[in-house]
Design an enzyme around this catalytic site. Sequence first.
Site, short mmCIF file in Angstrom:
data_model
loop_
_atom_site.label_atom_id
_atom_site.label_comp_id
_atom_site.label_asym_id
_atom_site.label_seq_id
_atom_site.Cartn_x
_atom_site.Cartn_y
_atom_site.Cartn_z
N ASP A 278 0.79 -1.25 0.00
CA ASP A 278 0.00 0.00 0.00
C ASP A 278 0.82 1.30 0.00
O ASP A 278 0.50 2.24 0.76
CB ASP A 278 -0.97 0.01 1.19
CG ASP A 278 -2.01 -1.12 1.13
OD1 ASP A 278 -1.95 -1.94 0.19
OD2 ASP A 278 -2.87 -1.18 2.02
N LYS B 272 -7.02 -5.01 -3.02
CA LYS B 272 -7.82 -5.52 -1.89
C LYS B 272 -8.73 -4.43 -1.36
O LYS B 272 -8.47 -3.24 -1.57
CB LYS B 272 -6.89 -6.03 -0.78
CG LYS B 272 -6.00 -4.93 -0.25
CD LYS B 272 -5.04 -5.45 0.79
CE LYS B 272 -4.14 -4.33 1.28
NZ LYS B 272 -4.85 -3.18 1.87
N CYS C 140 -2.14 -2.74 7.57
CA CYS C 140 -2.03 -3.69 6.46
C CYS C 140 -0.75 -4.52 6.49
O CYS C 140 -0.77 -5.71 6.16
CB CYS C 140 -2.23 -2.97 5.14
SG CYS C 140 -3.96 -2.41 4.98
#
Length: 211
Positions: A16, A114, A159
């Site tokens: 990310d 995701k 994450c």
Amino acid sequence: MTAFKLGDGDVLLIVDVQNDFCPGGSLAVPRGDEVVAIANRLAQRFGNVVLTQDWHPRGHRSFASSHPGMKPYDLATLAYGEQILWPDHCIQGTSGAEFHEELHVPGATLVLRKGFRREIDSYSAFFENDRTTPTGLAGYLRERGLGRIFLAGLAFDFCVGFSAVDAARHGFAAVVIEDACRGIDVAGSLAATRRSLAEHGVACITEADLG
Ligand code: VGL
Ligand code: ZN
């Protein structure tokens, strides 16, 4: 002495590294942009690199804006349990969802998106937040013979941490490269992440430990 010798079965998972998680973004992680240079450097040392991209539809249930009367960082109860509510971020097709423009990883073989289901958040790159819906990453890694996963990126306490723990649960060896991560720290999340990583046997190292 080199603690970790990298080989064919190793993969670097860069989590990310997107504009919304960097300074100026809607869910900026403090000093989040500092992971870019180290991620670029690390990527050159791995034969296998996978990127993840948080990728939400507009009106996602993890957004505070989807819950009248609630604000970012409040805790909501969704169908699958408790969920921290976030500012709108990483909306599909927006510049906030793009990777940081200085992230340079041309050798990455997979971009795993995701959080694309409106009703379910997904911190982990393996399972969505209902803890049962798989993303497909475990199958990809297994079929490719990749058994040890090194993690870098954002955010350490969401994450990255959830992905590392799920990797360990799946039976992969998981190693977090801590100086290649930055955290958010909401409601004790940093301390909780450190505890959880230790409980699941996830190693925390620095770039220097890679020799
Ligand atoms: C993340 C909160 C919400 C992350 C993603 O990438 O750590 N955190 N969505
Ligand atoms: Zn998100």
